[in-house]
Design an enzyme around this catalytic site. Structure first.
Site, PDB file in Angstrom:
ATOM      1  N   GLU A 157      49.338 -35.844 -11.059  1.00  0.00           N
ATOM      2  CA  GLU A 157      47.803 -36.440 -11.085  1.00  0.00           C
ATOM      3  C   GLU A 157      47.375 -37.886 -11.337  1.00  0.00           C
ATOM      4  OE1 GLU A 157      47.275 -34.639 -15.792  1.00  0.00           O
ATOM      5  OE2 GLU A 157      45.177 -34.143 -14.832  1.00  0.00           O
TER       6      GLU A 157
ATOM      7  N   GLU B 178      46.033 -26.381 -22.313  1.00  0.00           N
ATOM      8  CA  GLU B 178      45.888 -26.779 -21.150  1.00  0.00           C
ATOM      9  C   GLU B 178      45.879 -27.496 -20.685  1.00  0.00           C
ATOM     10  OE1 GLU B 178      43.358 -28.067 -18.397  1.00  0.00           O
ATOM     11  OE2 GLU B 178      41.397 -28.084 -19.845  1.00  0.00           O
TER      12      GLU B 178
ATOM     13  N   LYS C  11      42.194 -32.830 -34.294  1.00  0.00           N
ATOM     14  CA  LYS C  11      42.220 -34.119 -33.626  1.00  0.00           C
ATOM     15  C   LYS C  11      41.901 -34.637 -32.413  1.00  0.00           C
ATOM     16  CE  LYS C  11      45.347 -36.783 -31.824  1.00  0.00           C
ATOM     17  NZ  LYS C  11      45.187 -37.948 -31.207  1.00  0.00           N
TER      18      LYS C  11
ATOM     19  N   CYS D 255      40.632 -32.569 -15.222  1.00  0.00           N
ATOM     20  CA  CYS D 255      42.296 -32.273 -14.868  1.00  0.00           C
ATOM     21  C   CYS D 255      41.757 -31.076 -13.921  1.00  0.00           C
ATOM     22  CB  CYS D 255      42.572 -31.233 -16.394  1.00  0.00           C
ATOM     23  SG  CYS D 255      40.470 -29.975 -17.038  1.00  0.00           S
TER      24      CYS D 255
HETATM   25  P1  NDP Z   1      48.096 -37.172 -23.826  1.00  0.00           P
HETATM   26  O1  NDP Z   1      48.512 -35.695 -22.968  1.00  0.00           O
HETATM   27  O2  NDP Z   1      48.963 -37.681 -24.510  1.00  0.00           O
HETATM   28  O3  NDP Z   1      46.605 -36.768 -24.394  1.00  0.00           O
HETATM   29  C1  NDP Z   1      46.300 -35.543 -25.223  1.00  0.00           C
HETATM   30  C2  NDP Z   1      46.036 -35.796 -27.397  1.00  0.00           C
HETATM   31  O4  NDP Z   1      47.527 -35.216 -27.475  1.00  0.00           O
HETATM   32  C3  NDP Z   1      45.428 -37.294 -27.133  1.00  0.00           C
HETATM   33  O5  NDP Z   1      45.034 -36.514 -28.497  1.00  0.00           O
HETATM   34  C4  NDP Z   1      46.545 -37.205 -27.905  1.00  0.00           C
HETATM   35  O6  NDP Z   1      46.236 -38.534 -29.113  1.00  0.00           O
HETATM   36  C5  NDP Z   1      47.432 -36.393 -28.177  1.00  0.00           C
HETATM   37  N1  NDP Z   1      48.891 -36.253 -28.569  1.00  0.00           N
HETATM   38  C6  NDP Z   1      49.530 -37.511 -27.487  1.00  0.00           C
HETATM   39  N2  NDP Z   1      50.918 -37.699 -28.087  1.00  0.00           N
HETATM   40  C7  NDP Z   1      51.032 -36.693 -28.735  1.00  0.00           C
HETATM   41  C8  NDP Z   1      52.131 -35.342 -29.474  1.00  0.00           C
HETATM   42  N3  NDP Z   1      53.731 -36.337 -29.355  1.00  0.00           N
HETATM   43  N4  NDP Z   1      51.989 -34.648 -29.882  1.00  0.00           N
HETATM   44  C9  NDP Z   1      50.870 -34.162 -30.381  1.00  0.00           C
HETATM   45  N5  NDP Z   1      49.842 -35.306 -29.819  1.00  0.00           N
HETATM   46  C10 NDP Z   1      50.020 -35.829 -28.463  1.00  0.00           C
HETATM   47  O7  NDP Z   1      46.965 -37.954 -23.069  1.00  0.00           O
HETATM   48  P2  NDP Z   1      46.775 -39.079 -22.396  1.00  0.00           P
HETATM   49  O8  NDP Z   1      45.290 -39.917 -23.069  1.00  0.00           O
HETATM   50  O9  NDP Z   1      47.955 -40.407 -22.951  1.00  0.00           O
HETATM   51  O10 NDP Z   1      46.604 -39.555 -20.931  1.00  0.00           O
HETATM   52  C11 NDP Z   1      47.991 -39.441 -20.238  1.00  0.00           C
HETATM   53  C12 NDP Z   1      47.475 -38.510 -19.510  1.00  0.00           C
HETATM   54  O11 NDP Z   1      47.099 -37.266 -19.250  1.00  0.00           O
HETATM   55  C13 NDP Z   1      46.236 -39.071 -18.329  1.00  0.00           C
HETATM   56  O12 NDP Z   1      46.819 -40.009 -17.060  1.00  0.00           O
HETATM   57  C14 NDP Z   1      45.803 -38.012 -17.219  1.00  0.00           C
HETATM   58  O13 NDP Z   1      46.885 -37.464 -15.958  1.00  0.00           O
HETATM   59  C15 NDP Z   1      46.637 -37.040 -18.069  1.00  0.00           C
HETATM   60  N6  NDP Z   1      45.341 -35.858 -19.275  1.00  0.00           N
HETATM   61  C16 NDP Z   1      44.823 -35.262 -18.477  1.00  0.00           C
HETATM   62  C17 NDP Z   1      44.484 -34.927 -19.282  1.00  0.00           C
HETATM   63  C18 NDP Z   1      43.708 -32.414 -18.842  1.00  0.00           C
HETATM   64  O14 NDP Z   1      42.224 -32.238 -19.269  1.00  0.00           O
HETATM   65  N7  NDP Z   1      44.763 -31.951 -18.218  1.00  0.00           N
HETATM   66  C19 NDP Z   1      43.122 -34.996 -20.249  1.00  0.00           C
HETATM   67  C20 NDP Z   1      43.540 -36.166 -20.852  1.00  0.00           C
HETATM   68  C21 NDP Z   1      44.873 -36.855 -20.368  1.00  0.00           C
HETATM   69  P3  NDP Z   1      46.308 -39.820 -28.874  1.00  0.00           P
HETATM   70  O15 NDP Z   1      45.594 -39.787 -26.788  1.00  0.00           O
HETATM   71  O16 NDP Z   1      44.903 -40.179 -29.360  1.00  0.00           O
HETATM   72  O17 NDP Z   1      47.053 -41.185 -28.951  1.00  0.00           O
END
Ligand code: NDP
Length: 786
Positions: free
Chosen positions: A397, A266, A192, A300
């Protein structure tokens, strides 16, 4: 006007990359994308679609299917069906498919790069020169592992169906990091992509079709968090691989707890960028640009905390401000732009709020004099100085182009500040003194450390976190273990069959010692009374009382953890040779008392105690042997660089022992964990704890430093919960009933500690696996060249 003046004031002309091929591709699909399941495109059962936009101009790019739980179910079924064939497909054939993916990505590199920039807002220079080439590299590299799996990972099999959930910051690269190793090892996947950035994953699905990948091996389901949650919860999934926020990682840890699903996470980071006074400052400034303004800081492992040695701080800040003034923010498709668009308004607001908080908390804000475009989502590069170590902007972060700078005086202070975070993803160290740089690299708790460099990635080097940055590695040989399991061989190699309590031959009544004493607990190198003041009876398999042990409680566990934490630094730094000597000495002292231990084992288990003592001695010898031989790798990453993949201890570990073969389990599990430099809180099996309590005296006479090896007897699940919830415990191994697995995995989500769950009886895992579980790999990148 002089020529110099002209050169200095010459404005940049636009240098746009053509978007037409990507827009044509969108048009050819009529701006609407279905789900890719079982090799075919299909409408979502929900009949719902969502919009993906270009964050640089807020224009709609396409409509994408919203997968519901029913669609997730179809995709998992398709992956399961395909697994039967794919897992049996020869490594060489899988290698050919992965090779074809790499080639296709290279052939369509420009289309992928432009599409990624349109969907994500990152500069074309980055998608073109970093993201897409690395994607191809990951598929090539893992084609090689598919080819070599049989010879290099003998005895290992794929896991099955893998659910993969990826974020929006490196959409196609995160897909590659997940899909390539999974397929190489013979798994099938349901992936996904993030809601904000689904397009390159859909183009990748077309590639899968074009190369004739068997249907169902790769399934791409688009959707939001609900879709991700449905995938996590689906009972047909054998493993979840997730990259994203620590918050969602925690939800997933809890949701998969006790399900038997393998998990790699991660997560976020707050990585230190440490500059010593002897560093090449101009290089370090360029390093900062790559550390925090790469991908708009939405990385990240972004070097978001600048730690500068006090004497050079002002000089460094001045150079940095001058460089920031020259950075260019704007149209991501412009090849001369350094910083593109922030992914979405919600992320922009988050950045603005955290910057506001930084100002309120007293840090000094600096931004360049120029303004960012008003159309689309943009934020200027930002520097905070005079940041307090505990302030929000030094701890949270931000995931934006915001740098928080702090100063330090000594290397020790630098290490303390660097480790003053709940995360542990990466670190960057700048010094011309390689001795200092390597010394500091080994002390920083992070999965990747770059020396005089930053944000270097390669398929040959593992990437992943310590602490709340998650667990598991992606890339390198270490990343393959996330996608395989040991093939179970049913033999009697363990030396003994599992016993059936109460049904086995009983020891003779004469061999029973009198009920003489209640063993205490062993904490901080001393035998101490349990806090509760209560004891617990221990019975033979036929129901006779054979002894009593102290009933440890939460307080005892806390004391034991404190002792283990105090001992951790010293034990970690003890030379491998000395660790080996101490383990041999343990074996020697155990062998002195072999008869006594054999008798005690027979009483507790009704089995041949003599054979188990022999096996335990051998296990201690094996652990001692590995103490100075469990080596890392040197990964051949590109450039003039060596990447040292070093296995490091995890830290303080809780080990809840299985019921079978209590002494052997203690020797093999605890011995191996100790050999790798961990300090321990061991909870013996409640059914057969007496061999462990007798072991106190062996420990006391074997030079094991106080606090290194602590033993607390009591109710397994009660003590397991305290260990799993304890924020100063880094890993918990739990052997016990399945209900306990869920308890431990759920409770561990607090600080994202590593867990390893095992059955309470049956054969013990082999040493190779135990050693892997007892360590985490740190990759240290050391570029060279005059
Ligand atoms: P999320 O952790 O919410 O998203 C990562 C993935 O998980 C997306 O595909 C998201 O879907 C999906 N997801 C969201 N909720 C769930 C759930 N309950 N169960 C399973 N999968 C889920 O990150 P965000 O995009 O909302 O970003 C928010 C914050 O996270 C950022 O501001 C940043 O600080 C951090 N972040 C960190 C990352 C890293 O690489 N460490 C990468 C991205 C964000 P969808 O987004 O499609 O709704």
């Amino acid at each position: 006007m002089t020529l110099t003046e002209i050169m200095e004031t010459l404005p940049y002309g636009p240098a746009p990359e053509a978007a037409k091929p990507a827009l044509d591709w969108l048009k050819a699909h009529k701006g609407r994308f279905q789900l890719f399941v079982a090799g075919k495109w299909r409408n979502p059962a929900s009949k719902e679609w969502f919009t993906t936009i270009n964050p640089a101009n807020a224009q709609k790019l396409a409509e994408v299917a919203q997968a519901s739980a029913a669609d997730v179910d179809e995709a998992v079924k398709a992956a399961r069906k395909a697994f039967a064939g794919w897992s049996q497909t020869k490594g060489h054939v899988r290698a050919r498919y992965l090779y074809a993916m790499a080639r296709q990505i290279q052939k369509h590199a420009r289309l992928f790069a432009v599409l990624e920039t349109l969907d994500n807002g990152k500069p074309i220079r980055e998608t073109r020169d970093i993201d897409i080439p690395l994607v191809a590299r990951h598929f090539y590299y893992h084609a090689g592992w598919a080819q070599l799996m049989e010879s290099e990972l003998p005895g290992y099999a794929p896991l099955g169906v893998v659910g993969q959930i990826i974020p929006w910051n490196f959409p196609l690269l995160m897909l590659a990091w997940k899909v390539a190793p999974a397929l190489a090892m013979g798994n099938t996947v349901v992936l996904k992509p993030a809601e904000f950035t689904p397009l390159t994953a859909l183009l990748f699905a077309e590639i899968c079709q074009n190369i004739g990948l068997p249907p169902g091996v790769v399934n791409i389901i688009t959707g939001d968090g609900k879709t991700g949650a449905a995938l996590v919860e689906h009972p047909g999934v054998d493993k979840i691989a997730f990259t994203g926020s620590t918050e969602v990682g925690r939800i997933i840890r809890k949701a998969t707890a006790g399900s038997g699903k393998k998990l790699s996470l991660e997560l976020g980071g707050k990585s230190p960028f440490v500059v010593f006074e002897d560093a090449d400052l101009d290089s370090a400034v360029e390093g900062v640009v790559d550390a925090i303004w790469f991908n708009q800081g939405q990385v990240c492992c972004a070097g978001s905390r600048l730690l500068v040695q006090e004497g050079i701080a002002e000089k460094m800040y001045a150079k940095l401000r001058a460089r920031m003034e020259k950075l260019r923010v704007g149209d991501p498709l412009d090849k001369a732009v350094d910083i593109g668009a922030i992914i979405a308004p919600v992320q922009l607001q988050k950045i603005q709020q955290l910057v506001q908080k930084g100002v309120e908390e007293g840090a000094k804000l600096w931004q360049p004099s120029w303004a960012v475009p008003t159309e689309g989502c943009f934020y200027p590069p930002t520097l905070f100085t005079e940041v307090a170590p505990a302030s929000t902007i030094a701890q949270e972060e931000i995931f934006g182009p915001v740098l928080a700078a702090l100063t330090f005086r000594t290397p020790e202070e630098a290490v303390r500040l660097a480790n003053n975070t709940r995360y542990g993803l990466a670190a960057s160290i700048w010094s011309e003194d390689i001795n200092l740089a390597l010394d500091v690299a080994t002390q920083i708790k992070a999965g990747t450390v770059w020396i005089n460099s930053t944000n270097l990635f390669d398929a040959a080097s593992g990437f992943g976190g310590y602490r709340e940055s998650g667990f598991g590695r992606e890339g390198g040989k270490e990343g393959l273990w996330e996608y395989v399991k040991k093939i179970e061989v049913h033999n009697t190699a363990q030396g003994q069959k599992p016993r059936a309590r109460g049904l086995t031959a009983r020891a003779s009544a004469e061999s029973l010692p009198p009920i003489d004493r209640t063993a205490k607990l062993f904490i901080g190198g001393k035998q101490v009374r349990p806090d509760s003041g209560y004891s617990k009876a221990v019975y033979a398999p036929d129901g006779r009382l054979v002894g009593e042990v102290g009933l440890g409680n939460r307080k005892d566990i806390r004391n034991a953890v404190e002792a283990a934490r105090s001992a951790q630094e010293g034990w970690r730094k003890t030379a491998a040779h000395s660790k080996a000597q101490i383990l041999y000495f343990l074996a020697e002292n155990l062998s002195e008392r072999a008869e006594e231990f054999a008798r005690r084992l027979s009483e507790q288990t009704g089995q041949d105690g003599g054979a188990e003592v022999e096996a335990a001695l051998e296990a201690l010898f094996t652990a001692a042997a590995w103490a100075d031989k469990y080596e890392g790798l040197v990964h051949p990453t590109p450039l003039r660089n060596v990447t040292l993949a070093i296995p490091e201890p995890i830290g303080v570990m809780g080990i809840l022992c299985p019921d079978d073969q209590p002494l052997l389990a203690l020797a093999r599990l605890a011995g191996s964990a100790l050999a790798m430099g961990n300090t321990l809180v061991v909870v013996p099996s409640p059914l057969a704890p007496l061999s462990a309590t007798d072991f106190y005296q062996v420990l006391e006479t074997s030079d094991v430093p106080a606090g290194t090896f602590n033993i607390v007897t009591g109710e397994r699940d009660e003590l397991a919960r305290t260990l799993a919830e304890h924020d100063d415990v880094d890993a918990v191994w739990y052997a016990g009933p399945q209900a306990g697995w869920a308890l431990v995995e759920k409770a561990s989500a607090g600080n994202m500690k590593r867990t390893w769950t095992l059955p309470s009886s049956g054969p013990l895992p082999d040493t190779e696996e135990i050693l892997r579980q007892a360590t985490q790999v740190k990759n240290i990148w050391v570029p060279y060249g005059a």
